[in-house]
Write a protein that holds these residues in place. Structure first.
Motif, PDB file in Angstrom:
ATOM      1  N   LEU A  20       0.842  -1.200   0.000  1.00  0.00           N
ATOM      2  CA  LEU A  20       0.000   0.000   0.000  1.00  0.00           C
ATOM      3  C   LEU A  20       0.880   1.254   0.000  1.00  0.00           C
ATOM      4  O   LEU A  20       0.635   2.217  -0.738  1.00  0.00           O
ATOM      5  CB  LEU A  20      -0.919  -0.002   1.222  1.00  0.00           C
ATOM      6  N   ALA A  21       1.957   1.207   0.808  1.00  0.00           N
ATOM      7  CA  ALA A  21       2.851   2.366   0.883  1.00  0.00           C
ATOM      8  C   ALA A  21       3.521   2.621  -0.470  1.00  0.00           C
ATOM      9  O   ALA A  21       3.560   3.760  -0.963  1.00  0.00           O
ATOM     10  CB  ALA A  21       3.896   2.138   1.967  1.00  0.00           C
ATOM     11  N   ILE A  22       4.065   1.541  -1.083  1.00  0.00           N
ATOM     12  CA  ILE A  22       4.739   1.703  -2.374  1.00  0.00           C
ATOM     13  C   ILE A  22       3.772   2.245  -3.412  1.00  0.00           C
ATOM     14  O   ILE A  22       4.075   3.178  -4.174  1.00  0.00           O
ATOM     15  CB  ILE A  22       5.322   0.356  -2.866  1.00  0.00           C
ATOM     16  N   LEU A  23       2.567   1.645  -3.425  1.00  0.00           N
ATOM     17  CA  LEU A  23       1.564   2.041  -4.416  1.00  0.00           C
ATOM     18  C   LEU A  23       1.225   3.525  -4.279  1.00  0.00           C
ATOM     19  O   LEU A  23       1.231   4.277  -5.265  1.00  0.00           O
ATOM     20  CB  LEU A  23       0.325   1.170  -4.196  1.00  0.00           C
ATOM     21  N   LEU A  24       0.990   3.948  -3.050  1.00  0.00           N
ATOM     22  CA  LEU A  24       0.632   5.352  -2.848  1.00  0.00           C
ATOM     23  C   LEU A  24       1.807   6.256  -3.199  1.00  0.00           C
ATOM     24  O   LEU A  24       1.641   7.297  -3.854  1.00  0.00           O
ATOM     25  CB  LEU A  24       0.200   5.581  -1.394  1.00  0.00           C
ATOM     26  N   TYR A  25       3.018   5.838  -2.781  1.00  0.00           N
ATOM     27  CA  TYR A  25       4.194   6.658  -3.070  1.00  0.00           C
ATOM     28  C   TYR A  25       4.364   6.826  -4.576  1.00  0.00           C
ATOM     29  O   TYR A  25       4.547   7.926  -5.093  1.00  0.00           O
ATOM     30  CB  TYR A  25       5.439   6.023  -2.454  1.00  0.00           C
ATOM     31  N   ASP A  26       4.282   5.705  -5.290  1.00  0.00           N
ATOM     32  CA  ASP A  26       4.471   5.711  -6.747  1.00  0.00           C
ATOM     33  C   ASP A  26       3.470   6.666  -7.399  1.00  0.00           C
ATOM     34  O   ASP A  26       3.844   7.508  -8.224  1.00  0.00           O
ATOM     35  CB  ASP A  26       4.276   4.288  -7.271  1.00  0.00           C
ATOM     36  N   ILE A  27       2.212   6.524  -7.001  1.00  0.00           N
ATOM     37  CA  ILE A  27       1.179   7.337  -7.639  1.00  0.00           C
ATOM     38  C   ILE A  27       1.322   8.810  -7.281  1.00  0.00           C
ATOM     39  O   ILE A  27       1.212   9.688  -8.141  1.00  0.00           O
ATOM     40  CB  ILE A  27      -0.206   6.790  -7.272  1.00  0.00           C
ATOM     41  N   PHE A  28       1.638   9.080  -6.017  1.00  0.00           N
ATOM     42  CA  PHE A  28       1.751  10.489  -5.623  1.00  0.00           C
ATOM     43  C   PHE A  28       2.955  11.160  -6.263  1.00  0.00           C
ATOM     44  O   PHE A  28       2.857  12.296  -6.729  1.00  0.00           O
ATOM     45  CB  PHE A  28       1.803  10.617  -4.088  1.00  0.00           C
ATOM     46  N   GLN A  29       4.077  10.454  -6.326  1.00  0.00           N
ATOM     47  CA  GLN A  29       5.234  11.146  -6.894  1.00  0.00           C
ATOM     48  C   GLN A  29       5.080  11.347  -8.401  1.00  0.00           C
ATOM     49  O   GLN A  29       5.610  12.277  -8.968  1.00  0.00           O
ATOM     50  CB  GLN A  29       6.538  10.426  -6.524  1.00  0.00           C
ATOM     51  N   ARG A  30       4.275  10.508  -9.045  1.00  0.00           N
ATOM     52  CA  ARG A  30       4.025  10.734 -10.464  1.00  0.00           C
ATOM     53  C   ARG A  30       2.939  11.784 -10.690  1.00  0.00           C
ATOM     54  O   ARG A  30       3.050  12.638 -11.571  1.00  0.00           O
ATOM     55  CB  ARG A  30       3.551   9.447 -11.135  1.00  0.00           C
TER      56      ARG A  30
END
Lengths: 252, 305, 305
Positions: free
Chosen positions: B53-63
């Motif tokens: 969940l953390a990776i997914l959110l990080y990936d989406i937010f930084q993009r």
């Protein structure tokens, strides 16, 4: 002699194949307290629930016989259970106030029967709470949640709630079995007052309670009405051996 | 101390009172070690979910975050990434939900009341129950086929907001019914009996006692089901929600698009920049879903008895 | 006879209205039955007309699916689509079952209440994330990561999609299995602790066997969900029907074909349009059988506590 408030003839009740009440015949006197006693599963609660037709809610129950209230058989086809239950109130084993305010609990019955006038409702609420000896304890917090009251207060609230629809008959199904001794004493006292105006039928597990508060007592065993008599007579001088065995604690 | 000796089993070390329950045999030590390693392993497995969940959110937010601004919310779809926005999709989703929410709530709660409060437990009851159980397991794309055939074609609603919303209603209805039934079944029978014993009718009892008591549970279930509807893509693709829409719906019969379909559309574009727009769209979608979840959790905790 | 009216209400409009309420509620509940039949009927009608043009046998045994080719080259053998679907599902099972079950055991048997209170909502959020977001995650995170270790890997591949589908169904397995395990009454656990068992022993030897039917039913339900999953596989697995067991290749699932065909411009009379229904019917049968199986397992092997 007092009038009969309820007159039961040849009442039989079956749960599926189980014959739970057998040929019950009993006349219940007006403005008095009638206690129903007997061991667990003897049919006393089932009998109480035939009087306001709460057994109708259980599927698989078959009933035959006649129960007359004011010369009207309550099992007639044209009887509407809602109107019947308005005139025959009920108090349950465990206090079951609605998760609403104290006021709304008592006003519930009058409201569903169509009363909208705020003044009239106020009056009925006060009168009913006084009738249940609860008014002084709750008059300053009528808007509080009923579930915050103590167990004994909750049960008196349930009595007030039943009184608010102005029934003639009050059925009580072991109303003190979930309460402590002090609350129990209060309710017993209340029952004595209520019988001035109401016909009360009370199921109890506790024989001392039956002896203390009732005018007449009916002893049930295995679906049979064994003996029905003045409370004093039944406890001091039972006619039937089974009654004697029960009240002297030899079984049950 | 003979009794403690047997309790300790084959332990050869000398016994004192204090150590009798403390020192384990080799076997107990081994069992405890196994227990501890398994504990760590199970905890690790559970944390996989958190990490993902953390990776997914990080990936989406930084993009997506750099592209998320008021223009993005206000602009319509465009072939030029710099001018593309999600206004039409946002309004499309709102329109669909605005129709779906009252329909599912009313039909779902009515079904639940029927099954819990009125129905005899006979053939019809079992048949309805079986249907609901199976519908809950039907893939959402199959509901899309149903919507396409019945609403778009047979009823000639076309690729409209109404057709999409009706499809969504059927899709989430089983979820709403199941959660509403649970909420209604949790109302203590003592309260029903108290009401009926005062001469209330069944319906009065339901209105005045059962529904107020179960409403928080019903609302929680309905909100969660609606959040599922907002995130659904496949059924609306089948129904024919259009991928390129440059206007907001103004009536139930208008063509429309929704957030997930707009996101899907951008993901399929060759230009790299559209991928970032997709991420920005996902942020908006997740924000909506998380606030709905938060409302549901708040309701559940506030009214939990 | 005023006496005989004692327990009778006056007939009013309100009373008549109340008499109709159960019928209205029943009509709402009946909608679920109608929906079930409507799904079967809509799928069946076009499927039947599909089989008037394509022999049933060549549909279920054919190894080429080229529905979107020009008419002369069209082949309708569904095996490649079924193989693609099963490949994804098996991959998802390998990811999700161990992780989901371990999470369930941790949450039900090991987790302190405080930790549970944090982890449960995380899993709920994970369960609420739309599949399109998982699809995005697959092509922006999982696929690049896999390609880092396997440079030859296709951009669209079954492996990445099945990992993403697996992640999607982890919360489902975890929460349904946890429910089944928590339904095992505490007095059974206490009996085992009373005999000196460790937590692990209680979990694996007492609780898990007792909850086994519910746990296995949760696997079957989750895999049925994986079979019907659409957006992740459409986005990450590719669009090439491929009869293969090699997860590094590009594949197309049944659902992905349905989306692909419905997104294009096809006439309602064409054989391709009808083939969507035939594939949809196949998908429906697959998931229906699995859902019935899950219900049967849950009922058949239920422990009576």
């Amino acid at each position: 002699m007092k009038h009969h408030a309820i007159s039961v003839q040849d009442l039989n009740l079956y749960y599926g194949d189980k014959h739970a009440l057998k040929d019950i015949k009993i006349d219940i006197e007006e403005k008095s307290v009638t206690a129903l006693i007997g061991p667990s599963g003897c049919g006393k609660s089932t009998f109480l629930r035939t009087l306001n037709r709460m057994n109708d809610l259980i599927s698989g129950v078959k009933i035959s016989g006649v129960i007359n209230v004011h010369d009207q058989n309550i099992y007639d086809n044209e009887v509407e259970v809602e109107m019947l239950r308005k005139q025959i109130g009920m108090v349950f084993q465990a206090p079951n106030p609605f998760p609403k305010s104290i006021y709304d609990n008592v006003a519930y019955g009058p409201r569903i029967h169509g009363m909208r006038n705020k003044n009239e409702l106020d009056q009925i609420v006060e009168k009913s709470l006084r009738g249940a000896a609860l008014w002084d304890e709750v008059k300053d917090r009528l808007k509080d949640r009923a579930t915050g009251l103590s167990g004994g207060q909750q049960q008196r609230l349930c009595i007030a709630r039943a009184l608010a629809v102005e029934p003639e008959i009050l059925l009580m199904d072991e109303p003190t079995s979930a309460l402590d001794p002090i609350s129990t004493a209060k309710i017993e006292e209340l029952v004595q007052e209520l019988k001035q105006n109401y016909t009360i039928v009370i199921v109890t597990h506790n024989m001392q309670q039956a002896a203390r508060i009732s005018d007449k007592t009916a002893f049930f065993l295995n679906g049979d009405l064994i003996e029905y008599n003045d409370t004093d007579t039944l406890f001091s001088n039972p006619e039937d051996q089974k009654t004697e065995d029960y009240i002297t604690g030899r079984f049950g | 101390m003979a009794t403690q000796d047997t309790f300790e089993g084959k332990n050869t070390s000398s016994l004192s009172d204090e150590s009798a329950f403390q020192k384990g045999s080799a076997r107990v030590t081994y069992r405890r070690f196994k227990n501890k390693s398994a504990h760590a392993l199970f905890l690790g497995a559970t944390l996989i979910g958190v990490v993902i969940l953390a990776i997914l959110l990080y990936d989406i937010f930084q993009r997506g975050l750099p592209y998320l601004n008021s223009d993005f919310i206000q602009n319509f779809a465009s072939r030029r990434p710099s001018q593309a926005g999600i206004q039409a999709a946002l309004w499309g989703s709102i329109w669909v939900i605005a129709v779906t929410a009252p329909l599912t709530f009313v039909i779902g709660v009515a079904s639940a009341i029927y099954l819990e409060e009125y129905s005899q437990k006979g053939f019809l009851y079992r048949f309805i129950q079986l249907s609901i159980g199976n519908l809950a397991g039907v893939p959402s794309i199959v509901f899309g086929m149903l919507g396409l055939t019945i609403f778009v074609r047979q009823l000639a609603l076309g690729r409209s907001v109404l057709a999409g919303a009706l499809t969504m209603t059927l899709l989430i209805l089983p979820i709403v019914i199941v959660s509403a039934r649970e909420a209604i079944a949790s109302v203590p029978n003592a309260l029903r009996h108290a009401s009926l014993a005062m001469g209330a009718t069944r319906w009065q009892t339901i209105r005045q006692v059962v529904l107020p008591y179960s409403l928080p549970g019903i609302l929680t279930g309905t909100i969660l089901a609606l959040s599922r509807a907002i995130g659904e893509t496949a059924p609306l693709i089948m129904v024919g929600a259009v991928t390129y829409v440059a206007f907001n719906p103004t009536s139930l019969m208008d063509e429309f698009t929704v957030l997930p379909i707009q996101i899907y559309n951008w993901m399929g574009q060759p230009k790299e920049e559209f991928q970032y727009l997709a991420a920005a769209g996902i942020i908006v979608l997740l924000a909506i879903l998380l606030s709905m979840n938060a409302i549901a959790i708040y309701l559940r905790n506030k009214f939990q008895r | 006879m005023s006496q005989s009216n004692r327990f009778k209400r006056k007939k009013t409009f309100r009373n008549t209205l109340e008499g109709m309420i159960p019928k209205i509620l029943l009509a709402c509940a009946f909608l679920s039955i109608i929906t079930t039949f409507a799904i079967i009927f809509t799928l069946l009608s076009e499927t039947v007309s599909f089989f008037q043009e394509v022999p049933f046998l060549s549909f279920i045994t054919g190894t080429e699916w080229t529905a979107l080719f020009s008419e002369a080259q069209q082949q309708f053998g569904i095996l490649p689509l079924v193989a693609g679907t099963l490949l994804i599902t098996v991959g998802a099972a390998i990811v999700a079952i161990p992780v989901g079950l371990a999470s369930a055991i941790y949450l039900s048997e090991f987790a302190p209440e405080r930790v549970r209170k944090v982890l449960k909502p995380v899993l709920e959020v994970l369960a609420g994330i739309p599949t399109i977001v998982y699809g995005y995650f697959a092509i922006t995170v999982i696929t690049p990561m896999l390609r880092f270790f396997m440079p030859e890997l296709n951009f669209f591949n079954a492996l990445s999609a099945s990992i993403a589908v697996g992640i999607m169904i982890i919360p489902m397995i975890a929460s349904l299995s946890e429910d089944a395990m928590r339904a095992v009454p505490d007095h059974i656990r206490e009996a085992a602790y009373g005999l000196g068992s460790t937590r692990l022993e209680v979990a694996l030897k007492i609780v898990l066997p007792a909850a086994l039917s519910g746990v296995i039913a949760s696997f079957v339900l989750a895999l049925s969900r994986a079979i019907g999953e659409t957006m992740i596989v459409t986005i990450a697995a590719g669009a090439t029907p491929n009869l293969t067991a090699n997860p590094t290749e590009t594949v197309q699932t049944m659902t992905a074909f349905m989306v692909q065909a419905a997104s294009g411009d096809i006439s309602f009379q064409s054989i391709v349009y009808k083939s969507i229904y035939a594939v949809g019917m196949t998908l429906f049968v697959f998931t229906l059988v699995m859902n019935l199986m899950a219900q049967w397992i849950a009922r058949r092997f239920r422990e009576e506590y």
